[in-house]
Design an enzyme around this catalytic site. Structure first.
Site, PDB file in Angstrom:
ATOM      1  N   CYS A 115     -23.742   5.528 -19.839  1.00 25.81           N
ATOM      2  CA  CYS A 115     -22.915   5.544 -21.056  1.00 25.81           C
ATOM      3  C   CYS A 115     -23.244   4.337 -21.924  1.00 25.81           C
ATOM      4  CB  CYS A 115     -21.443   5.570 -20.634  1.00 25.81           C
ATOM      5  SG  CYS A 115     -20.270   4.986 -21.862  1.00 25.81           S
TER       6      CYS A 115
ATOM      7  N   CYS B 288     -20.367   2.067 -22.981  1.00 28.44           N
ATOM      8  CA  CYS B 288     -19.880   1.317 -21.809  1.00 28.44           C
ATOM      9  C   CYS B 288     -20.730   0.072 -21.591  1.00 28.44           C
ATOM     10  CB  CYS B 288     -19.940   2.168 -20.541  1.00 28.44           C
ATOM     11  SG  CYS B 288     -18.927   3.655 -20.604  1.00 28.44           S
TER      12      CYS B 288
END
Ligand code: ZN
Length: 143
Positions: A70, A73
Site C-alpha cells: 500500500c 501506508c
C-alpha cells in the site's frame, strides 16, 4: 500519598506490567522479558497477541492497519514513527499488517488502508481512514 500506577501490556511477551505514572517516560522495561515497554517507537502486533496487549494497556493505543503493498501506508510510515517518538510515555502506537493478520482486519472491519483506530482499554473510541501527517496522528492519539 501513593504513586499512581498504570498497566502497560508488553508487545514482546504479553505480560501486563504496572508502571508508576511518574516513570512512563523513563524507558520502563517489561518485568518478565526486559523489553522496552514504551520506547517511543511503533510496536508490531498481530492476531495472536493484539488483544492481550491492547486490552491491558491503560494508555491510549493508536493502531495503524497497513500492508506492504500500500503506497499511502508506506508514505505515512515515517509520520507514524515521528508521532510515536513525540508520544513517548503517553501512548502506545501499534502497527498491524492487515495481510498477515486477517482476523484483526475483519474484526475491525478494515475496508481501506491505511486506517488508524484509537483504542482505550481495548475499546474503539475513534477511527480515521487515509494517510495523515504526524501532527494529526498525534492529535488522533488524544494523549
Ligand atoms: Zn515482556
Amino acid at each position: 500519598m501513593t504513586n499512581p500506577t498504570l498497566h502497560v501490556g508488553c508487545a514482546q511477551c504479553g505480560t501486563t506490567n504496572r508502571v508508576p505514572a511518574t516513570r512512563l517516560a523513563q524507558d520502563p522495561v517489561c518485568g518478565r522479558c526486559g523489553q522496552a515497554l514504551l520506547a517511543g517507537k511503533p510496536v508490531e502486533l498481530g492476531d495472536a497477541n493484539f488483544e492481550a496487549v491492547v486490552a491491558a494497556t491503560e494508555l491510549p493505543v493508536l493502531v495503524d492497519f497497513w500492508a506492504p503493498w500500500c503506497g499511502p501506508c508506506r508514505m505515512m510510515a515515517p509520520a507514524f514513527e515521528q508521532a510515536a517518538a513525540q508520544l513517548k510515555g503517553r501512548a502506545m502506537l501499534v502497527k498491524v499488517n492487515s495481510d498477515d493478520n486477517p482476523l484483526l482486519a475483519q474484526r475491525y472491519g478494515i475496508r481501506s488502508i491505511p486506517t488508524l483506530v484509537r483504542l482505550q482499554r481495548g475499546r474503539e473510541v475513534q477511527r480515521q481512514a487515509g494517510a495523515l501527517p504526524a501532527s494529526q496522528i498525534v492529535a488522533l492519539a488524544g494523549a
